[in-house]
Write an enzyme that holds these catalytic residues in place. Structure first.
Site, mmCIF file in Angstrom:
data_model
loop_
_atom_site.group_PDB
_atom_site.id
_atom_site.type_symbol
_atom_site.label_atom_id
_atom_site.label_comp_id
_atom_site.label_asym_id
_atom_site.label_seq_id
_atom_site.Cartn_x
_atom_site.Cartn_y
_atom_site.Cartn_z
ATOM 1 N N HIS A 66 0.851 -1.194 0.000
ATOM 2 C CA HIS A 66 0.000 0.000 0.000
ATOM 3 C C HIS A 66 0.885 1.240 0.000
ATOM 4 O O HIS A 66 1.945 1.255 0.617
ATOM 5 C CB HIS A 66 -0.896 0.023 1.246
ATOM 6 C CG HIS A 66 -2.050 0.950 1.101
ATOM 7 N ND1 HIS A 66 -1.938 2.294 1.345
ATOM 8 C CD2 HIS A 66 -3.320 0.742 0.700
ATOM 9 C CE1 HIS A 66 -3.109 2.875 1.117
ATOM 10 N NE2 HIS A 66 -3.965 1.953 0.719
ATOM 11 N N ASP A 114 -7.963 -5.193 -0.184
ATOM 12 C CA ASP A 114 -8.443 -6.066 -1.261
ATOM 13 C C ASP A 114 -8.099 -7.537 -1.055
ATOM 14 O O ASP A 114 -8.559 -8.387 -1.827
ATOM 15 C CB ASP A 114 -7.845 -5.593 -2.597
ATOM 16 C CG ASP A 114 -8.379 -4.228 -2.982
ATOM 17 O OD1 ASP A 114 -7.579 -3.328 -3.285
ATOM 18 O OD2 ASP A 114 -9.612 -4.058 -2.925
HETATM 19 C C1 SDX Z 1 -6.156 0.039 -3.065
HETATM 20 O O1 SDX Z 1 -4.273 4.512 -2.211
HETATM 21 C C2 SDX Z 1 -5.253 3.909 -1.573
HETATM 22 O O2 SDX Z 1 -5.637 4.256 -0.497
HETATM 23 C C3 SDX Z 1 -5.854 2.742 -2.332
HETATM 24 C C4 SDX Z 1 -6.887 1.917 -1.559
HETATM 25 C C5 SDX Z 1 -8.148 2.706 -1.308
HETATM 26 O O3 SDX Z 1 -8.864 2.382 -0.345
HETATM 27 O O4 SDX Z 1 -8.459 3.590 -2.145
HETATM 28 O O5 SDX Z 1 -6.350 1.500 -0.318
HETATM 29 C C6 SDX Z 1 -7.308 0.683 -2.343
HETATM 30 O O6 SDX Z 1 -5.929 0.375 -4.200
HETATM 31 C C7 SDX Z 1 -5.274 -0.938 -2.322
HETATM 32 C C8 SDX Z 1 -4.070 -1.452 -3.194
HETATM 33 C C9 SDX Z 1 -4.578 -2.561 -4.120
HETATM 34 N N1 SDX Z 1 -3.524 -2.920 -5.083
HETATM 35 C C10 SDX Z 1 -2.882 -4.126 -5.009
HETATM 36 O O7 SDX Z 1 -3.055 -4.944 -4.105
HETATM 37 C C11 SDX Z 1 -1.922 -4.375 -6.155
HETATM 38 C C12 SDX Z 1 -0.603 -4.936 -5.615
HETATM 39 N N2 SDX Z 1 0.051 -3.846 -4.847
HETATM 40 C C13 SDX Z 1 0.991 -3.048 -5.549
HETATM 41 O O8 SDX Z 1 0.976 -2.968 -6.919
HETATM 42 C C14 SDX Z 1 1.528 -1.841 -4.781
HETATM 43 O O9 SDX Z 1 1.831 -2.262 -3.514
HETATM 44 C C15 SDX Z 1 0.648 -0.602 -4.703
HETATM 45 C C16 SDX Z 1 0.176 -0.175 -6.053
HETATM 46 C C17 SDX Z 1 -0.527 -0.844 -3.815
HETATM 47 C C18 SDX Z 1 1.488 0.516 -4.073
HETATM 48 O O10 SDX Z 1 2.494 0.789 -4.958
HETATM 49 P P1 SDX Z 1 3.662 1.875 -4.641
HETATM 50 O O11 SDX Z 1 3.388 2.576 -3.350
HETATM 51 O O12 SDX Z 1 3.846 2.700 -5.875
HETATM 52 O O13 SDX Z 1 4.896 0.985 -4.342
HETATM 53 P P2 SDX Z 1 5.877 0.456 -5.468
HETATM 54 O O14 SDX Z 1 5.134 -0.099 -6.641
HETATM 55 O O15 SDX Z 1 6.897 1.521 -5.729
HETATM 56 O O16 SDX Z 1 6.589 -0.792 -4.711
HETATM 57 C C19 SDX Z 1 7.656 -0.580 -3.785
HETATM 58 C C20 SDX Z 1 8.472 -1.872 -3.824
HETATM 59 C C21 SDX Z 1 8.883 -2.255 -5.239
HETATM 60 O O17 SDX Z 1 10.036 -3.076 -5.142
HETATM 61 P P3 SDX Z 1 11.515 -2.377 -5.332
HETATM 62 O O18 SDX Z 1 11.445 -1.622 -6.660
HETATM 63 O O19 SDX Z 1 11.676 -1.450 -4.137
HETATM 64 O O20 SDX Z 1 12.496 -3.538 -5.333
HETATM 65 O O21 SDX Z 1 7.656 -2.958 -3.357
HETATM 66 C C22 SDX Z 1 7.449 -3.880 -4.419
HETATM 67 C C23 SDX Z 1 7.776 -3.153 -5.711
HETATM 68 O O22 SDX Z 1 8.197 -4.069 -6.720
HETATM 69 N N3 SDX Z 1 6.029 -4.262 -4.351
HETATM 70 C C24 SDX Z 1 5.571 -5.502 -4.513
HETATM 71 C C25 SDX Z 1 4.190 -5.407 -4.295
HETATM 72 N N4 SDX Z 1 3.855 -4.152 -4.035
HETATM 73 C C26 SDX Z 1 5.004 -3.427 -4.070
HETATM 74 N N5 SDX Z 1 6.204 -6.668 -4.814
HETATM 75 C C27 SDX Z 1 5.415 -7.769 -4.889
HETATM 76 N N6 SDX Z 1 4.074 -7.766 -4.697
HETATM 77 C C28 SDX Z 1 3.440 -6.607 -4.393
HETATM 78 N N7 SDX Z 1 2.115 -6.611 -4.200
#
Ligand code: SDX
Length: 394
Positions: free
Chosen positions: A272, A329
């Site tokens: 998140h 989710d």
């Molecule tokens: C919602 O914003 C809100 O409040 C949203 C929400 C709401 O109520 O409105 O809470 C609802 O959208 C919840 C999130 C649902 N999405 C998912 O579950 C999809 C999977 N999660 C990710 O794609 C990610 O965690 C996000 C999109 C939620 C957040 O992305 P960020 O903050 O941009 O973080 P990032 O993509 O830069 O990741 C940071 C690191 C990266 O690795 P490095 O580059 O540092 O090596 O963490 C890794 C990412 O690759 N990473 C994951 C991951 N999420 C982040 N690796 C594996 N699996 C994951 N789920």
């Protein structure tokens, strides 16, 4: 940085506004709507009471609540010609696309003044229409997909029961709403009702900042929510858990896939932007999943896989280092499944829950007289160059 412009892709460190609606503390896992703890509201309140709180700022008195719910009930029907738009969609249309189209059609069937100084009673009528008609549109999007005749609202039922009946009732047989399911749905809608400046809410605010209609702004928010990185994650979680089950249930294998930088696969439902500790909604939903499945007498192997995956991730350095925890989710789809809601409708239910938050945030942006949203950029393209006629190119 060049001049006064600071580049901040995804606005990870940019505040876009001030707001008095929702408070999040990502480190402490705190979520409050207008100061009230999400845990208290999920346990003691109802979705329409929370909608009133978010939109008007205070918990309603008995009289205010009765007036609010009565107004909503009397606007649940939609213009009969909207069915012609619905009929134009093929059955494979994703319900989120149908929902955003039907919501946008309100601009035609219920035209509203775009005058920013129009009186509040007029704005409130648009708000009531949205809250009242979204469940009807959501249920109709599902009926379009399964090829069943649509159901009209039943104003003798409460908000969630009416939605469930429009979703599942068939002309050929009697339909009774299961109170366990209606109560669980009401709590899930409360937990999704607002979440400060997330992607879809920021979309609603920026579209509304051009003084576009509230219907057009909410329709844009529905489309932003659809993405699998945002609200679409609840559908992607179940598809991921089903894939793990079909592959033999080896959660470790999928955990390693999610850590592999060369593999685009992510653990859906994890991570998140704000919560760098647990997501308080996930904690409540995980407990509700056990309660609801227990009451309905359902043993879902996918719930066991979800718990195994959560345990493995919480004890894996990659996830711990990146503070990746289950988000709202991760478990919600398991309850929707137990309710008989099909996977492609999960994000529609997220939209139903988020609607009062979008409305409250649109209203606040308007009342604060905020300027039109228009970020800048840092240009990295070609320097100035002269035009070359076609016959001298290539
Ligand atoms: C919602 O914003 C809100 O409040 C949203 C929400 C709401 O109520 O409105 O809470 C609802 O959208 C919840 C999130 C649902 N999405 C998912 O579950 C999809 C999977 N999660 C990710 O794609 C990610 O965690 C996000 C999109 C939620 C957040 O992305 P960020 O903050 O941009 O973080 P990032 O993509 O830069 O990741 C940071 C690191 C990266 O690795 P490095 O580059 O540092 O090596 O963490 C890794 C990412 O690759 N990473 C994951 C991951 N999420 C982040 N690796 C594996 N699996 C994951 N789920």
């Amino acid at each position: 940085q060049t001049g006064l412009i600071t580049l901040d892709p995804g606005y990870k460190n940019t505040g876009s506004t001030t707001s008095s609606i929702t408070f999040l503390d990502g480190e402490q896992g705190v979520l409050r709507y207008r100061g009230y703890r999400i845990e208290d509201l999920a346990e003691k309140s109802s979705f329409l009471e929370v909608a009133y709180l978010l939109i008007y700022g205070e918990l309603p008195t008995q009289l205010q609540y009765e007036k609010f719910t009565r107004e909503i009930t009397t606007h649940t029907l939609v213009h009969e010609d909207i069915k012609k738009i619905l009929d134009g969609f093929p059955s494979n249309a994703h319900p989120m696309g149908v929902l955003s189209s039907l919501v946008c059609s309100l601009t035609a069937f219920y035209p509203e003044s775009l005058d920013p100084t129009r009186d509040e009673a007029d704005v409130n009528l648009s708000i009531v229409r949205l809250l009242a008609k979204m469940p009807t549109f959501a249920a109709w999007a599902y009926k379009n997909e399964v090829g069943h005749p649509v159901n009209y609202p039943d104003n003798s039922l409460d908000y969630c029961s009416n939605f469930l009946k429009m979703m599942f009732a068939l002309p050929a047989e009697k339909y009774e709403v299961d109170p366990v399911i209606a109560k669980a749905l009401d709590q899930l809608l409360i937990l999704h009702a607002d979440h400060e400046q997330n992607c879809s809410t920021s979309t609603v605010r920026i579209v509304g900042s051009s003084q576009a209609s509230i219907y057009a702004s909410i329709s844009a928010g529905i489309n932003a929510l659809w993405g699998p990185l945002h609200g679409g994650a609840n559908q992607a979680v179940i598809e991921m858990l089903e894939a793990i089950k079909a592959d033999g249930g080896d959660t470790k294998k999928f955990l390693n896939k999610a850590k592999d930088k060369d593999d685009p696969f992510r653990l859906m439902g994890f991570g998140h932007r704000v919560y760098k500790n647990f997501d308080p909604r996930a904690t409540i939903i995980k407990k509700a999943a056990d309660d609801v499945l227990g009451k309905l007498g359902i043993k879902d192997p996918v719930l066991e896989i979800a718990k195994e995956l959560e345990y493995a991730a919480l004890n894996d350095q990659y996830f711990v280092d990146r503070k990746l925890y289950p988000n709202v989710d991760f478990y919600s789809g398991i309850i929707y499944r137990a309710m008989g809601i099909p996977t492609e409708m999960f994000t529609v239910l997220f939209a139903l829950g988020r609607l009062p938050g979008w409305i409250a945030q649109w209203k606040e942006m308007r009342q604060n007289g905020e300027p039109i949203g228009r970020p800048r950029q840092i240009y990295t393209g070609e320097n100035e160059r002269d035009y070359v006629s076609m016959n001298r190119r290539g």
